[in-house]
Design an enzyme around this catalytic site. Sequence first.
Site: not given
Ligand code: UD1
Ligand code: CA
Length: 458
Positions: A12-13, A17, A24, A143, A158, A337, A370, A390
């Site tokens: 969902a994120g 970055r 992403k 983490g 974390e 093409r 062509y 053409n």
């Molecule tokens: C998370 C873990 C961390 C681990 C790492 C591995 C937690 C708190 N931390 O950190 O321990 O080492 O992944 O890669 O879980 N997402 C949602 N909704 C949200 C937040 C995130 O769907 O509200 C999804 C993001 O789209 C992504 C995934 O969860 O696909 C991971 O989120 P991200 O923010 O990248 O977590 P990390 O900080 O990497």
């Molecule tokens: Ca991540």
Amino acid sequence: MGNKISAIVLAAGMGTRMKSGLVKVMHPVAGVPMIQWPVAAAFASDVERCVLVVGHQQEKVRELFAGRGEVSFALQSEQLGTGHAVRCAMTELDPGADTVLILCGDTPLLEAQSIAGMLKAHRETKACITVMTAALANPFGYGRIVKDATGKVTAITEEKDATEKERLIDEVNAGVYCIDRAFLEKAIATIKNDNAQGEYYLTDVVRQAAQQGLACLSYKVADPREISGVNDRAQMAEAARVLRGRINRELMLSGVTMIDPEAVYIDRGVRIGRDSVVYPGATIEGNTVIGERCVIGQGSLIQNCSIADDVVVKAGSVLEDSKVGPEAAIGPMAHLRAGTELSAHVKIGNFVETKKAFMGEGSKASHLTYLGDATIGRDVNIGCGTITCNYDGVKKHKTVIEDGVFVGSDVQLVAPVTVGRNSLIAAGTTVTKDVPADSLAIARSPQVNKEGYMLRKK
Ligand code: UD1
Ligand code: CA
């Protein structure tokens, strides 16, 4: 409840970055959107159903999996953390599932065997939670896995919440978990966001399990690269490199020669027959199938093409949405093409462009030509510099050249026009009307020689 496994994939994120307008998990990695990799790995293990947690640009993710009954979606409209994301997915889980596998959409390198190995370990140990981990030389950003003296996991901390001592731990959380469904239902409802990021951390359910005396075990993957998360484009390029390495290795083991596999870019799903040779810089994308004993030359780009056996594609050629018959030769520096269809033994030489063109068996266009919107029969010779005109500025028109025609050099065919079988078009002719079969067509202004002209100029 049965003993089925349902997966939740967090996607969902936005992935800030990435510095991108595109969410992403939809960025292509080795030819497919990033999210397809972990989802495919989950289904290739024991998973029967998968819930994708979507939020940012959810319509794009939904569309990608449209029509796949084994995939459902849960909306997380505000990204309040990984724990919150899982909470949103709970109601979508298969009622028959007793185990939940949780994955992240941004870990494309995770392999099905590792998931299967973790699921097996989880069943055998009867743990409440099994966390996938890896030992990293540089654990920054992940983490950390905190364990007690007996090796049980007591917490995942974390980076931002970790103490100096915890930061020294090199075993990290892969973001992949097997969790007892009944426990997860209860635990996920109670997690709080009292941490450095003000987020609901999924990792808090580990602490809860440990506090309740429930078994929480780690499953360490052998190759730590597998768990690499993609957070920015540098990490994405690195992940793509690893995935391409796997694709190339599989192709090589199935009988394809690569002069330098590090320099070959092949998408997931591309098929290449044995004894074909791929030269450096070749890029083969999309839904492409290449036969046996083909040569794919240096720097060629092939997208969504079907190429039969014994075809040679010479250096620098670009082939898009085209079909190529057996023993055809293309290039160097040719451009097929969309809608090009070449029969057996066709030759397309340097600086020839084709578009929506059909060429019958044995026909040749060897240089500087062509051919657009053209139907060309068998054993036709297209001379150097031939152009199908053409386009009249408004509409496209068709050129038909029947079997056995010889088109001389520097000929323009002003479409719509048909050249009947076995005719000869003289060099330099502009063909503006149909040519009957077995004829000579010649349209040139007569040549005038002015003798002595140059002497008089001096
Ligand atoms: C998370 C873990 C961390 C681990 C790492 C591995 C937690 C708190 N931390 O950190 O321990 O080492 O992944 O890669 O879980 N997402 C949602 N909704 C949200 C937040 C995130 O769907 O509200 C999804 C993001 O789209 C992504 C995934 O969860 O696909 C991971 O989120 P991200 O923010 O990248 O977590 P990390 O900080 O990497
Ligand atoms: Ca991540």
